[in-house]
Design a protein around this motif. Structure first.
Motif, PDB file in Angstrom:
ATOM      1  N   GLU A   1     -10.171   4.468  -3.224  1.00  0.00           N
ATOM      2  CA  GLU A   1      -9.597   3.255  -3.810  1.00  0.00           C
ATOM      3  C   GLU A   1      -8.962   2.389  -2.735  1.00  0.00           C
ATOM      4  O   GLU A   1      -9.089   1.156  -2.760  1.00  0.00           O
TER       5      GLU A   1
ATOM      6  N   ARG B   1     -11.820  -5.551   0.022  1.00  0.00           N
ATOM      7  CA  ARG B   1     -11.835  -6.732  -0.845  1.00  0.00           C
ATOM      8  C   ARG B   1     -10.852  -7.782  -0.332  1.00  0.00           C
ATOM      9  O   ARG B   1     -11.185  -8.972  -0.230  1.00  0.00           O
TER      10      ARG B   1
ATOM     11  N   TYR C   1       2.292   1.861  -3.597  1.00  0.00           N
ATOM     12  CA  TYR C   1       1.339   2.166  -4.671  1.00  0.00           C
ATOM     13  C   TYR C   1       0.957   3.648  -4.635  1.00  0.00           C
ATOM     14  O   TYR C   1       0.926   4.274  -3.568  1.00  0.00           O
TER      15      TYR C   1
ATOM     16  N   ILE D   1      -2.130  -3.122  -7.184  1.00  0.00           N
ATOM     17  CA  ILE D   1      -1.433  -2.381  -6.135  1.00  0.00           C
ATOM     18  C   ILE D   1      -0.084  -3.008  -5.789  1.00  0.00           C
ATOM     19  O   ILE D   1       0.655  -2.466  -4.963  1.00  0.00           O
TER      20      ILE D   1
ATOM     21  N   ARG E   1     -11.704   0.403  -0.946  1.00  0.00           N
ATOM     22  CA  ARG E   1     -12.231  -0.733  -1.716  1.00  0.00           C
ATOM     23  C   ARG E   1     -11.227  -1.882  -1.757  1.00  0.00           C
ATOM     24  O   ARG E   1     -11.598  -3.053  -1.601  1.00  0.00           O
ATOM     25  N   ALA E   2      -9.953  -1.558  -1.971  1.00  0.00           N
ATOM     26  CA  ALA E   2      -8.949  -2.612  -2.100  1.00  0.00           C
ATOM     27  C   ALA E   2      -8.768  -3.366  -0.784  1.00  0.00           C
ATOM     28  O   ALA E   2      -8.705  -4.605  -0.764  1.00  0.00           O
TER      29      ALA E   2
ATOM     30  N   TRP F   1      -2.003   5.138  -5.501  1.00  0.00           N
ATOM     31  CA  TRP F   1      -3.405   5.395  -5.171  1.00  0.00           C
ATOM     32  C   TRP F   1      -3.973   6.581  -5.949  1.00  0.00           C
ATOM     33  O   TRP F   1      -4.325   7.618  -5.368  1.00  0.00           O
TER      34      TRP F   1
ATOM     35  N   HIS G   1      -5.943 -10.926  -5.708  1.00  0.00           N
ATOM     36  CA  HIS G   1      -7.202 -10.187  -5.635  1.00  0.00           C
ATOM     37  C   HIS G   1      -7.084  -8.707  -6.004  1.00  0.00           C
ATOM     38  O   HIS G   1      -8.067  -8.117  -6.478  1.00  0.00           O
ATOM     39  N   THR G   2      -5.937  -8.104  -5.774  1.00  0.00           N
ATOM     40  CA  THR G   2      -5.740  -6.686  -6.131  1.00  0.00           C
ATOM     41  C   THR G   2      -4.357  -6.531  -6.760  1.00  0.00           C
ATOM     42  O   THR G   2      -3.498  -5.819  -6.219  1.00  0.00           O
TER      43      THR G   2
ATOM     44  N   ARG H   1      -6.408  -0.205 -14.959  1.00  0.00           N
ATOM     45  CA  ARG H   1      -7.399  -1.053 -14.275  1.00  0.00           C
ATOM     46  C   ARG H   1      -8.784  -0.854 -14.876  1.00  0.00           C
ATOM     47  O   ARG H   1      -9.525  -1.819 -15.093  1.00  0.00           O
TER      48      ARG H   1
ATOM     49  N   CYS I   1       0.823  -1.210   0.000  1.00  0.00           N
ATOM     50  CA  CYS I   1       0.000   0.000   0.000  1.00  0.00           C
ATOM     51  C   CYS I   1       0.857   1.260   0.000  1.00  0.00           C
ATOM     52  O   CYS I   1       0.500   2.260  -0.629  1.00  0.00           O
TER      53      CYS I   1
ATOM     54  N   ILE J   1      -2.601 -10.405  -2.247  1.00  0.00           N
ATOM     55  CA  ILE J   1      -2.599  -9.134  -2.973  1.00  0.00           C
ATOM     56  C   ILE J   1      -2.453  -9.386  -4.471  1.00  0.00           C
ATOM     57  O   ILE J   1      -3.160  -8.788  -5.292  1.00  0.00           O
TER      58      ILE J   1
END
Length: 585
Positions: free
Chosen positions: A395, A402, A387, A424, A398-399, A389, A420-421, A454, A384, A417
């Motif tokens: 955002e 999730r 990234y 990032i 949400r990440a 953002w 699913h995302t 994305r 995190c 990570i």
């Protein structure tokens, strides 16, 4: 949190008592500053120590009491304090006493506080007293006894302790007010609304709110998509003189057309005696801009009593776009901007608030009912923090949610990570092998704008579940591109399908996706080309034509720039062994 000791003091409200407090603080502060300079203690080192203390102590814990306990404990550890207390008129007194190496804190009744928090007579330690003030209002007092050995022999240490106390008193005042805003929002809006973080950037926002809340002047809040514009507006309203009045929020003002003046007039009436927030003022079409300007001018020239004028709503405008630039481009009314831009603030994007990432992740997990101390990991925080953002806190929320849901009761690891995302993660979303699994895959470069890439993937997958967070016109444009990306299409043609002007659609692409239309279309086509290279044996020439490129050399150049390797190399390292050999362009 409040601004650190480098920030200028907020002037207290006029009055004899306040003037006496200010004078005593000024005299005491000058004495300590002189003592600090004579002992070699620099302002920079003191500020750094205060910054470290606040960042280390801050956690978005469930209660204000627990957070204040962490602050006072951190202050005592940093200063070697023997005793102290943090008294707040509306919350009680937190008393601290040292016993050997142990620190004992407990909340006490006001009658017990002086006895428990005052220094022992035998110690004869100096006591630092710092008032806790917000917007000129006296909220309480912080008292600290740094230790019996602090005095003439160590004036530098006393000066450092006094500066840390000042930083903690300011932070305490801001935290109290943040939690007041949260309670107000839960009662009035049915949802929490509170600034989170302890970075200097967020403390500067706290300072702006403290100073601007007491006024009724219009406020312009500018910030990127997903920053805390509505939270700041709610704070300005609830902490201001009209906090008990209505708080009316106008979302998606870009839909105002022929009936703009009538609808704006109704909102003005609903917000009388309170605040009217226009969220997305940069999207106002010309008729709505004219209507809003007319209403503001009418209110400005309104006669009658002061009470009647006061009943007019305070106007707070929120914008993701640069209104001054829009004025220069002829897309926004200069007279209207002059009426709105009395007090203004630009909210910091998440990419300049790395220090707040860990606490924001914890806050998101706690808000959605997940144990943050179990779910949060170094892998998650590291990803995190690395990234950018582009959609900021919206955002991040949400990440993280999730990831929390998809990992069940387990901590969030790097593999989760990537699954699913993946956008990032600093590494490629998936590792691929060459023929026979022997050659390592090339390191694919991340696209210049992760958010746009994305959205491109979502458009190709026809996943429109998140379109509601975008402007309706941009949403219609993305749906159309999902079907017609390979066709020759101009911005003007796309704008007709989106039912907005070409200039407005261009602005929506830049403000919401971070890119203009043509680069986004290029990324959309390259993403589709990657899918075809992975799943089919078409020639590269045919792939280029299939996704809308008539010029093969331009396709290969753009592909290499966005992906990091040529289409041929990409296929060789993503297609299983035995496929792709003997390929002809």
């Amino acid at each position: 949190m409040a601004a650190n000791s480098a920030a200028p003091e907020i002037p207290a409200a006029p009055g004899a008592a306040d003037a006496s407090v200010a004078l005593l603080r000024s005299v005491h502060g000058r004495r300590l500053d002189m003592a600090a300079r004579s002992s070699g203690v620099t302002l920079s080192s003191v500020n750094e120590a205060a910054e470290e203390l606040l960042l280390a102590a801050y956690r978005p814990l469930p209660t204000l009491a627990r957070l204040l306990e962490r602050l006072l404990r951190s202050l005592a550890e940093a200063t070697g304090a023997l005793e102290g207390s943090l008294s707040l008129r509306a919350h009680g007194t937190l008393a601290l006493r040292r016993s050997g190496r142990d620190l004992h804190l407990r909340w006490v009744d006001a009658s017990d506080a002086p006895r428990l928090a005052s220094p022992a007579p035998a110690a004869k330690a100096p006591t630092i007293t710092e008032p806790i003030v917000y917007g000129g209002a006296d909220l309480g007092e912080l008292r600290l006894s740094p230790g019996a050995d602090v005095g003439r022999a160590d004036v530098g240490r006393e000066a450092r302790a006094a500066s840390l106390c000042r930083a903690v008193s300011r932070a305490s005042a801001s935290l109290v007010k943040r939690h007041e805003v949260e309670r107000w929002a839960e009662e009035r809006l049915g949802q929490p609304a509170m600034l989170i973080g302890a970075s200097a950037a967020v403390r500067a926002v706290d300072t702006f709110i403290e100073r601007a809340a007491a006024s009724r002047l219009p406020v312009l809040i500018q910030g990127e998509l997903g920053t805390e514009k509505e939270i700041v507006a709610a704070s300005l309203h609830s902490l201001g003189p009209d906090g008990g009045g209505p708080f009316v929020v106008v979302h998606d003002p870009g839909q105002l057309q022929d009936d703009a003046l009538a609808r704006l007039s109704r909102w003005f009436e609903q917000a009388r005696g309170g605040t009217l927030l226009i969220d997305g003022v940069d999207e106002l079409p010309p008729p709505a801009q004219s209507g809003l300007l007319a209403l503001l001018r009418a209110g400005q020239s309104l006669g009658g009593s002061a009470g009647e004028r006061r009943a007019l709503p305070r106007i707070i405008s929120a914008s993701t776009g640069d209104l001054h630039r829009l004025v220069r481009e002829g897309q926004f009314s200069k007279p209207l901007l002059m009426m709105l831009d009395f007090l203004s603030i630009s909210l910091p994007p998440l990419r300049v608030r790395r220090e707040d990432i860990e606490t924001l992740v914890a806050w998101v997990l706690h808000r959605y009912g997940h144990p943050w101390d179990l779910k949060s990991t170094e892998e998650l925080i590291g990803a995190c923090q690395a990234y950018a953002w582009p959609e900021n806190l919206a955002e991040l929320e949400r990440a993280v949610v999730r990831l929390a849901v998809m990992t069940g009761a387990e901590p969030i690891r790097r593999a989760d990570i990537l699954e699913h995302t993946p956008w990032i993660a600093s590494a490629p979303a998936h590792a691929v092998r060459g023929h026979g699994g022997q050659r390592a895959a090339p390191r694919l470069q991340p696209p210049p704008d992760e958010a746009a890439c994305r959205w491109a993937r979502m458009v190709l997958a026809k996943d429109f579940s998140q379109l509601s967070m975008l402007h309706d016109g941009l949403g219609r444009a993305l749906v159309y591109l999902g079907e017609h990306y390979a066709e020759p299409i101009s911005l003007a043609q796309l704008a007709r399908h989106a039912r907005v002007s070409a200039s407005h659609l261009s602005y929506l692409f830049k403000s919401s996706l971070g890119v203009s239309f043509k680069p986004f279309l290029g990324w959309l086509r390259v993403e589709r080309a990657k899918q075809l290279l992975e799943s089919s044996r078409q020639r590269i020439t045919d792939v280029a034509i299939a996704v809308g490129f008539a010029d093969l050399s331009y396709f290969e150049k753009l592909f290499r720039r966005l992906v990091g390797v040529s289409p041929r190399v990409y296929r060789r390292h993503t297609v299983p062994s035995g496929r792709g050999d003997g390929e002809v362009r």
